[in-house]
Design a protein around this motif. Structure first.
Motif, mmCIF file in Angstrom:
data_model
loop_
_atom_site.group_PDB
_atom_site.id
_atom_site.type_symbol
_atom_site.label_atom_id
_atom_site.label_comp_id
_atom_site.label_asym_id
_atom_site.label_seq_id
_atom_site.Cartn_x
_atom_site.Cartn_y
_atom_site.Cartn_z
ATOM 1 N N SER A 139 16.425 -24.481 -69.774
ATOM 2 C CA SER A 139 16.705 -23.131 -70.277
ATOM 3 C C SER A 139 18.097 -23.055 -70.908
ATOM 4 O O SER A 139 18.281 -22.448 -71.971
ATOM 5 N N TYR A 163 11.431 -18.237 -75.024
ATOM 6 C CA TYR A 163 10.003 -18.302 -74.682
ATOM 7 C C TYR A 163 9.495 -19.737 -74.609
ATOM 8 O O TYR A 163 8.482 -20.014 -73.966
ATOM 9 N N TYR A 164 10.205 -20.654 -75.278
ATOM 10 C CA TYR A 164 9.794 -22.060 -75.215
ATOM 11 C C TYR A 164 9.997 -22.635 -73.807
ATOM 12 O O TYR A 164 9.390 -23.640 -73.467
ATOM 13 N N ALA A 192 7.126 -22.481 -58.990
ATOM 14 C CA ALA A 192 6.914 -23.438 -60.076
ATOM 15 C C ALA A 192 7.901 -24.590 -59.965
ATOM 16 O O ALA A 192 7.536 -25.764 -60.101
ATOM 17 N N VAL A 247 8.164 -25.523 -68.971
ATOM 18 C CA VAL A 247 7.934 -25.457 -67.524
ATOM 19 C C VAL A 247 6.462 -25.666 -67.203
ATOM 20 O O VAL A 247 6.114 -26.368 -66.250
ATOM 21 N N GLY A 248 5.584 -25.079 -68.009
ATOM 22 C CA GLY A 248 4.152 -25.280 -67.805
ATOM 23 C C GLY A 248 3.751 -26.739 -67.939
ATOM 24 O O GLY A 248 2.971 -27.262 -67.127
ATOM 25 N N GLY A 299 9.182 -11.431 -60.542
ATOM 26 C CA GLY A 299 8.731 -12.744 -60.988
ATOM 27 C C GLY A 299 9.454 -13.906 -60.335
ATOM 28 O O GLY A 299 9.201 -15.065 -60.676
ATOM 29 N N ASN A 325 8.978 -21.331 -71.072
ATOM 30 C CA ASN A 325 7.705 -21.206 -70.362
ATOM 31 C C ASN A 325 6.763 -22.343 -70.716
ATOM 32 O O ASN A 325 6.039 -22.864 -69.852
ATOM 33 N N GLN A 363 9.004 -18.212 -60.396
ATOM 34 C CA GLN A 363 10.096 -19.110 -60.791
ATOM 35 C C GLN A 363 10.363 -20.136 -59.697
ATOM 36 O O GLN A 363 10.468 -21.343 -59.971
#
Length: 331
Positions: free
Chosen positions: A294, A305-306, A263, A311-312, A256, A308, A260
């Motif tokens: 992070s 998980y927040y 993005a 970042v989105g 992945g 992601n 990373q």
């Protein structure tokens, strides 16, 4: 004569500063400053302590190195999706040879040459045969991941701890990891190449409009081959650093990483869909901003998980800002 030559210089400097203050680097700089401010007020002085920054820096060494090199491929108009698997292959090969008793220097050279060979295959497919970059490098992504797993064997892990490598990778300067500072230095060098050299202008020109670049006498094929080789070299270097840091290689290494890195580069102003757009400084700030978010969540014991989600949202904001500016297509 003095007046005639002075005017263009003043105009050029003015244009440079205007581009800096209104471009994508300014946007990500504001985001980065906002992340620092939030960390300071929400977490406290601990967020900017040498210890905490050192921890973040250790985890950012590989993404920064890979981003600095893979950014050249993006600028030339090529998306190299194989960088994460290239890191996995590099770490697996390096760890395997170290476990067989090879010395680190020779092992590093052999590993980097192997990565350059696979980068050359990407170049042959994309530049030589005109394959779509995403399709070609996606195939390489799958192939290299499989090769890495073969090298790792049935156990899925190769232990290759070397005290000299570990001591080297653990060196600190001014309270920060030395290799983190090296990665920052590589980013600065990449930025100077992109913004201040003929080679950098050629890369931007090829990514912005390859037909116009060819008419201007630029070797489009040569630029893209060099950019793909640089991307493979950077990923190979990242895999070696991972193996030295961990003293091992595993199946999850580099998994992945391409998402990373890309993005963060897009948040920092690069474009996946069109070349000639982006600055290595912006890409590095994108990685630092994401790492800061992070780290804040980690220190506040909030579910990772927040990250992601954030970042989105940052990625969507970067795309919208790029469209509002009308794009930074190379001219």
């Amino acid at each position: 004569m003095t007046d005639i030559t002075a005017a263009p210089v003043r105009k050029g400097l003015s244009e440079d500063w205007r581009a800096i203050l209104t471009g994508s680097v300014a946007s990500i700089s504001i985001t980065f400053i906002a992340v620092i401010a939030i960390g300071w007020f929400w977490v406290g002085p601990k967020f900017l302590s040498f210890g905490n920054v050192s921890i973040m820096g250790t985890f950012l060494i590989v993404p920064l190195i890979v981003g600095a090199f893979s950014g050249f491929a993006l600028l030339s108009g090529v998306v190299d999706l194989s960088i994460g698997s290239m890191v996995a292959f590099s770490s697996a090969l390096f760890a395997l040879l170290i476990s067989l008793g090879w010395d680190p220097a020779t092992t590093a050279v052999v590993t980097l040459v192997a990565c350059l060979c696979f980068g050359g295959i990407n170049a042959i497919a994309i530049v030589g045969f005109g394959a779509e970059p995403i399709a070609a490098t996606l195939g390489m992504l799958v192939a290299l991941r499989g090769i890495a797993w073969v090298l790792l064997g049935s156990q899925g892990t190769i232990f290759a701890f070397n005290i000299d490598m570990f001591n080297l990778i653990s060196l600190q300067l001014f309270g920060l990891p030395l290799f983190f500072l090296v990665a920052i230095a590589l980013t600065v060098v990449a930025a100077l190449i992109v913004t201040r050299t003929r080679a950098g202008r050629h890369v931007q020109a090829v990514g912005g409009d390859d037909k116009a670049a060819a008419r201007a006498g630029i070797s489009v094929r040569g630029v893209r081959v060099a950019a793909l080789l640089l991307s493979s070299f950077g990923a190979g270097l990242g895999g070696i650093v991972y193996a030295a840091q961990l003293g091992s290689a595993a199946r999850a290494t580099g998994f992945g990483l391409e998402f990373q890195v890309y993005a963060a580069l897009m948040i920092g102003g690069y474009s996946i869909l069109r070349g000639g757009v982006g600055n290595p400084i912006g890409g590095a700030l994108g990685l630092l901003a994401v790492a800061g978010v992070s780290n804040i969540l980690d220190l506040k014991a909030i579910s990772p998980y927040y990250v992601n989600i954030i970042v989105g949202l940052l990625l969507l904001a970067a795309v919208l800002l790029d469209r509002i500016r009308g794009g930074d297509a190379y001219e």
